[in-house]
Scaffold this motif. Structure first.
Motif, mmCIF file in Angstrom:
data_model
loop_
_atom_site.group_PDB
_atom_site.id
_atom_site.type_symbol
_atom_site.label_atom_id
_atom_site.label_comp_id
_atom_site.label_asym_id
_atom_site.label_seq_id
_atom_site.Cartn_x
_atom_site.Cartn_y
_atom_site.Cartn_z
ATOM 1 N N ILE A 1 -7.895 -0.965 -1.810
ATOM 2 C CA ILE A 1 -7.505 0.146 -2.672
ATOM 3 C C ILE A 1 -8.782 0.776 -3.202
ATOM 4 O O ILE A 1 -9.634 0.095 -3.769
ATOM 5 C CB ILE A 1 -6.623 -0.342 -3.842
ATOM 6 N N LYS A 2 -8.933 2.071 -3.007
ATOM 7 C CA LYS A 2 -10.123 2.772 -3.467
ATOM 8 C C LYS A 2 -9.850 3.326 -4.863
ATOM 9 O O LYS A 2 -8.855 4.002 -5.087
ATOM 10 C CB LYS A 2 -10.474 3.905 -2.504
ATOM 11 N N VAL B 1 -0.173 3.483 -2.929
ATOM 12 C CA VAL B 1 -1.602 3.560 -3.226
ATOM 13 C C VAL B 1 -2.097 4.966 -2.886
ATOM 14 O O VAL B 1 -1.942 5.420 -1.758
ATOM 15 C CB VAL B 1 -2.379 2.496 -2.408
ATOM 16 N N LYS C 1 -6.988 4.673 -0.033
ATOM 17 C CA LYS C 1 -7.394 3.360 0.471
ATOM 18 C C LYS C 1 -8.512 3.532 1.484
ATOM 19 O O LYS C 1 -8.697 4.601 2.065
ATOM 20 C CB LYS C 1 -6.207 2.625 1.070
ATOM 21 N N PHE D 1 0.807 -1.217 0.000
ATOM 22 C CA PHE D 1 0.000 0.000 0.000
ATOM 23 C C PHE D 1 0.844 1.272 0.000
ATOM 24 O O PHE D 1 0.306 2.371 0.044
ATOM 25 C CB PHE D 1 -0.946 0.000 1.204
#
Length: 100
Positions: free
Chosen positions: A88-89, A80, A83, A77
């Motif tokens: 993970i958004k 990323v 999140k 992450f």
């Protein structure tokens, strides 16, 4: 077999696509020609021809199913951008949530 413009519009609507009238006409003509070419295959004499399902040799490559240690979540992450709850958004791809 003639594919009508109405059929093209119907499939486009189901696919959530929109086409101009000229595109719809072009698609109907092109799809009709494709179906006509495929229908020509019905005229081919295939008597005595063995059924072919694939041109590739079928071979299963088996390996042992061994559990391995995964990668550290913090490392995964690290880059990323967004999140939420350990996921993970990503941006939504359906405006209204879809019809599914």
């Amino acid at each position: 077999m003639k594919i009508s413009e109405e059929e093209v519009r119907h499939v486009a609507k189901l696919s959530k696509l929109s086409f101009s009238e000229s595109e719809t006409t072009t698609f109907a003509t092109t799809l009709s020609k494709i179906v006509d070419m495929v229908e020509l295959l019905n005229e081919v004499d295939t008597e005595g021809v063995a059924i072919t399902t694939t041109m590739a040799d079928k071979k299963n490559v088996m390996r042992q199913d061994v559990a391995e240690e995964g990668t550290d979540r913090a490392l995964l992450f690290k880059n990323v951008p967004e999140k939420e709850n350990h996921f993970i958004k990503v941006p939504a791809i359906l405006d209204d949530g879809g019809d599914a």
